[in-house]
Design a protein around this motif. Sequence first.
Motif, short mmCIF file in Angstrom:
data_model
loop_
_atom_site.label_atom_id
_atom_site.label_comp_id
_atom_site.label_asym_id
_atom_site.label_seq_id
_atom_site.Cartn_x
_atom_site.Cartn_y
_atom_site.Cartn_z
N ALA A 138 2.23 -2.52 17.81
CA ALA A 138 1.23 -2.85 16.80
C ALA A 138 -0.09 -2.15 17.10
O ALA A 138 -0.73 -1.59 16.20
N TYR A 139 -0.49 -2.14 18.36
CA TYR A 139 -1.78 -1.56 18.72
C TYR A 139 -1.74 -0.03 18.76
O TYR A 139 -2.60 0.65 18.18
N TYR A 140 -0.74 0.51 19.48
CA TYR A 140 -0.79 1.93 19.82
C TYR A 140 -0.14 2.84 18.78
O TYR A 140 -0.47 4.03 18.70
N GLU A 141 0.79 2.31 18.01
CA GLU A 141 1.45 3.16 17.02
C GLU A 141 0.97 2.88 15.60
O GLU A 141 0.96 3.78 14.77
N LYS A 142 0.57 1.66 15.34
CA LYS A 142 0.11 1.31 14.00
C LYS A 142 -1.41 1.13 13.93
O LYS A 142 -1.98 0.99 12.85
N GLY A 143 -2.04 1.08 15.11
CA GLY A 143 -3.49 0.86 15.13
C GLY A 143 -3.87 -0.45 14.48
O GLY A 143 -4.90 -0.55 13.81
N SER A 144 -3.04 -1.46 14.68
CA SER A 144 -3.21 -2.71 13.94
C SER A 144 -3.13 -3.91 14.87
O SER A 144 -2.03 -4.38 15.17
#
Length: 765
Positions: free
Chosen positions: A576-582
């Motif tokens: 969620a954080y590193y690939e989607k920036g979310s």
Amino acid sequence: MAEYSVVGKPVERTDGRIKATGSAKYAADLIAPGMLYGKLLRSPLAHAKILNIDATKAKALKGVKAVVTGKDFPGIPYGTRPDTRDQLPMPVTKVHHFGEGVVAVAAVDEDTAEEALDLIKVDYQELPVVLTAEDAMAPGAPLVNELSKSNIAYFSDFLFGDIEKGFKEADYIREETFSSQRVTVGFIEPHACLVEVDPTGRVLLQASKQSPYVTWRHMCRALDIPVSKMRIINPFVGGGFSGKHDPFDIDFATVKLAQMTGRPVKTVLNYDEVLAAYRQRNAMNAKLKMGLKKNGQITALRTECVLEGGPIAGIGPFNIYYFGAFQNVPYKIPAIEYHGKLTYSNRAPCGTVRGQEIVLAQYCLDSMLGIVAEDLGVDQVEIRHMNAVTNNWKAANGLIVDVSGLPECIEKCGKRIGWKESRTSRPKGRGIGFSCASHPSGVRLGGHFGSSVMLKLMEDGNVVVTHGGTEIGQGANTIFCQMTAEVLGIPFESVIQGVSDSDTTIFDSGMFGDRCTYWDGNATIAAAKDLKRQLAEIAGAELKVSPDDLEFKNSMIFLKENPEVKMDFLTASRRAYYEKGSPLYGRGYWAATDIDIVDWKTGRGNLAHGLDFIATGIKVDVDRETGKVTLLQGVSADDAGQPIHPVMLDGQVNGGSAHMTGHALLEDCLYDEKGRVLNGSWRDYKQPTALDTPEYIVEHVHTHDPYGPFGAKGAGEASSCSSLAAIANGIYDAVGVRIKDLPITPEKILAALKEKAKNSGKTGG
């Protein structure tokens, strides 16, 4: 009962270590750069016109930065209900009770602030005082509250079922009166707050508050500012017991001082101020008329209740309503008539205290049941079991009881306390008192009632919980972390309790009425499910399966039918954080919109889910020579649904019992004929300590509430509601005298024993 991984386990409290090591920061511990110190000048009179306030010398004192009176506020009244808005932040034209804050000052240190108070001159014109409900209702009585047209602050009249038919069907009718004193709330931490105002005029209030949402709404109204112009952050709270819901003069004065000076201001009360001028439990006078069949089955009940509540209505309308509504449980009573009045007086304001006025209602009801059982020759335990509310019961007022473990509670308590054995053999002066009670897991007092929770998923796979409730010692923060961990399938240690902050999550109707576990718990589950759904979508896309087919357990996300198709929780979080920036947030809210909003006047409707039931037995010893009562053992069999944290649940049940020992035997807020407090210090106001409380044993009856989080109900207040009658009934069982006027002091017992001996023609008891 379902088997859970975290729920139902005695995990370490989230606040345990920080409190045990003394590193928790309470409101009085807070410091801000450039901070000033606030103090309040209090009225020496209980009722008087304010003719003039001269603060010239105080303002001229070096180090004094501001002085505030009631005239510095907009003059907008506030209150619990739109029709009972009878409070102002500080008095303007007159004072209403001894110790009311009249003037506030801010200075560079506490000594200077205290010196400034000595320099302020207030001219009063003393007025006649109203001390009791009888005084308030007397013809020509002085008007206590200038914003009201009567000394009757509120009333409720209920009629459920055919009351006349119920009494006609009765084989036996008994009428009795009961009364109860004023008691203080009893938390250890006095009221304190720190207020800062930023350059835009936005107020930051950090205070010892039990229900910050209630404080927020009332303060913004009375200060005439939008709610977005005030932010509330709750520090650690040193106990509440329903005495810290409202905004007080300390809060309003400190806000105004900070606004006037542009500097942070902290005000901390001493306990003499708290005991003299802040929230107490209402004094009560009640009359009950009960009809029964020969076998002890109740056919009808008529109740009249008058509560004396000080110079404001406050939460008093709720107390009057609750007293009448909770004549409907824990027993099956087909016909009930109720008339309740709340009166003003010139004593300290009353509010709610643990158990609200259900405590007093069930004291009267169960004491009455003890009396009639004795008259009818029906066993004390049997008469309660016979009349006990059962599953799927619809009470006379429309209250629906979904799940009741009360019959089993009565059986367990009677067996554990040794009731049957005590009927055949017991030492002289020993007795057992028995009582039952019920308390709801929160009611809807208005359409805006609800709870909200927000979860933030961290990139390391941990989760931060922020909720609108307040940790006041009951363990709320811990159980919400347990619920979050259970739903997400992660360890309890991976869930972190966030700060209670109105800028993130505050919407919550308040920490009272046993609603926290139930309402906020359901909101927590909703928030966890929301976060779980988002994570399932991320994992499902990578695993090429439907998100609906995934299960969360042991920090893994896997396919239900094939656990080898899996992704660990941490990997999903990093995706969620590193690939989607979310960064992911779970949002949850819950409101019991399928029950009725309380009808304050008629009392009709299905007012609550999740009724907690309890049966309490207390062994007592009464010394016939001195009248001293010693509590030897207390047993409570409690139906709180599914326990979330069994050890803390035991603590809540035992705490409620211990809290009421003082109300039953010791405590009394005393006033002289002019309304001045006589015992406004811990030296003179007697509260029980650990030495005054007995061994407590809790027997849990496990049920599953269909609406509660994991099947749980509220649990902190039912034992408060059952304890008073249990003690009173136990004293009667021990020495054969019935004291119906609380507190039950040695003097009253000795007088009753003497009267009993006189009437029986004997020389001894």
